[in-house]
Design an enzyme around this catalytic site. Sequence first.
Site, PDB file in Angstrom:
ATOM      1  N   HIS A 193     128.024  85.799 114.346  1.00 29.72           N
ATOM      2  CA  HIS A 193     129.054  85.072 113.610  1.00 29.72           C
ATOM      3  C   HIS A 193     129.442  85.778 112.308  1.00 29.72           C
ATOM      4  O   HIS A 193     130.469  85.456 111.708  1.00 29.72           O
ATOM      5  CB  HIS A 193     128.619  83.623 113.342  1.00 29.72           C
ATOM      6  CG  HIS A 193     127.572  83.458 112.289  1.00 29.72           C
ATOM      7  ND1 HIS A 193     126.229  83.351 112.574  1.00 29.72           N
ATOM      8  CD2 HIS A 193     127.665  83.362 110.945  1.00 29.72           C
ATOM      9  CE1 HIS A 193     125.541  83.184 111.460  1.00 29.72           C
ATOM     10  NE2 HIS A 193     126.397  83.196 110.449  1.00 29.72           N
ATOM     11  N   ASP A 222     124.355  84.469 119.400  1.00 30.59           N
ATOM     12  CA  ASP A 222     124.712  84.771 118.011  1.00 30.59           C
ATOM     13  C   ASP A 222     124.077  86.095 117.609  1.00 30.59           C
ATOM     14  O   ASP A 222     123.139  86.142 116.828  1.00 30.59           O
ATOM     15  CB  ASP A 222     124.251  83.646 117.091  1.00 30.59           C
ATOM     16  CG  ASP A 222     124.861  83.753 115.689  1.00 30.59           C
ATOM     17  OD1 ASP A 222     125.717  84.636 115.482  1.00 30.59           O
ATOM     18  OD2 ASP A 222     124.477  82.944 114.820  1.00 30.59           O
ATOM     19  N   GLY A 297     124.308  83.185 103.365  1.00 34.46           N
ATOM     20  CA  GLY A 297     124.102  84.581 102.970  1.00 34.46           C
ATOM     21  C   GLY A 297     122.894  85.189 103.646  1.00 34.46           C
ATOM     22  O   GLY A 297     122.776  86.404 103.758  1.00 34.46           O
ATOM     23  N   SER A 299     122.341  84.764 106.778  1.00 35.25           N
ATOM     24  CA  SER A 299     122.726  85.012 108.163  1.00 35.25           C
ATOM     25  C   SER A 299     122.485  86.465 108.568  1.00 35.25           C
ATOM     26  O   SER A 299     122.875  87.395 107.865  1.00 35.25           O
ATOM     27  CB  SER A 299     124.205  84.700 108.364  1.00 35.25           C
ATOM     28  OG  SER A 299     124.418  83.322 108.482  1.00 35.25           O
ATOM     29  N   SER A 314     120.371  82.659 112.362  1.00 33.63           N
ATOM     30  CA  SER A 314     121.647  82.150 112.871  1.00 33.63           C
ATOM     31  C   SER A 314     122.193  81.088 111.919  1.00 33.63           C
ATOM     32  O   SER A 314     123.195  81.305 111.244  1.00 33.63           O
ATOM     33  CB  SER A 314     121.463  81.573 114.281  1.00 33.63           C
ATOM     34  OG  SER A 314     122.665  81.005 114.760  1.00 33.63           O
TER      35      SER A 314
END
Length: 340
Positions: A193, A222, A297, A299, A314
């Site tokens: 993402h 993801d 942040g 991620s 994720s």
Amino acid sequence: MTTRRTALLASAGSVALAVAIPFSGSASADPSAAAADEITMSRTAQSLSTTLGEDFGGSWLADGRLVVGVTDAARTGEVTGAGAVAKVVAHSSTELDSMVADMNAAEAKAPDSVTVWGVDVRNNAVNMTVLPGAVAEGRAFAATVGVTDVRITESAEVPRLFADIQGGEAYNIGSSRCSVGFSVSGGFVTAGHCEALTGGGALAKDGVALGSWGGSQFPGADYAWVQTSGDWNPVGQVSGVGAVAGSQEAATGAGVSKSGSTTGVTQGTIGAKNQTVNYPQGSVSGLTATDALCQPGDSGGAFISDGQAQGVVSGGNSATCYFQPVNPILSAYGLSLVTG
């Protein structure tokens, strides 16, 4: 909690500034024997450097033999007696090092067109690399400190720093920020993402161009990977945690560390696996739940257990952080994990 309230953890914002010549040899049918011979020759060279003292002109390997330079022809017998090849040279090793030291001391006077200088033991001289057409400038610089025995090569290639990149560190997609997961050969893995939902934009780290997307998947899964440019050196480390040894999946109940660019290193436990999370932006299946703290942040950041890569951040909420297992990412793109 409801899965609809579970949030993805990409973040908008800017990133703070942070940091980061082999010789070819002949092939050998028995590499271990060749290595042993080279170790023996290196020890011989070290011994001769002490024995010859100021007459020692350096040493190097050529065609499987140890060659030793001597400034006094009368001492060649000492070299051959030790099983090496003797070569009479003009400058001692100490003299060559002194020439380079003098040039180093005058570094402020070096023109930008001079990119490298140092000892050329094979040619018993100082070597220098300059930009095309700058040979005269190079010789003039060397002459300012009395160095005249210099061999100059022209090259348009300008040396540059190679910064390391490791798990948990920040990178930017335009004005958005995500985190590096794990280094792979040629780049790193992260969350899918981070490409799909950030609106695109140039990939950068520490204000320096990073590379390009090698592939990504979101929703459904993801995951993504970034193919880094030659300015970056992916290393098998996770920031604040340590070396990556492999990607053996840990069991539910095992301890796990998460490293991300917002919350740094947080600790937790691996919970339920094969979870489908119905994010507002799309559902993702096959995720693993943990109670480690994650925030926007983080991620793409790294989950690691006992040195084994587990997955990349994720999304989640204040109680649960989900990660995308790493092995499916490696398999999807045929990637090789970099270990430390």
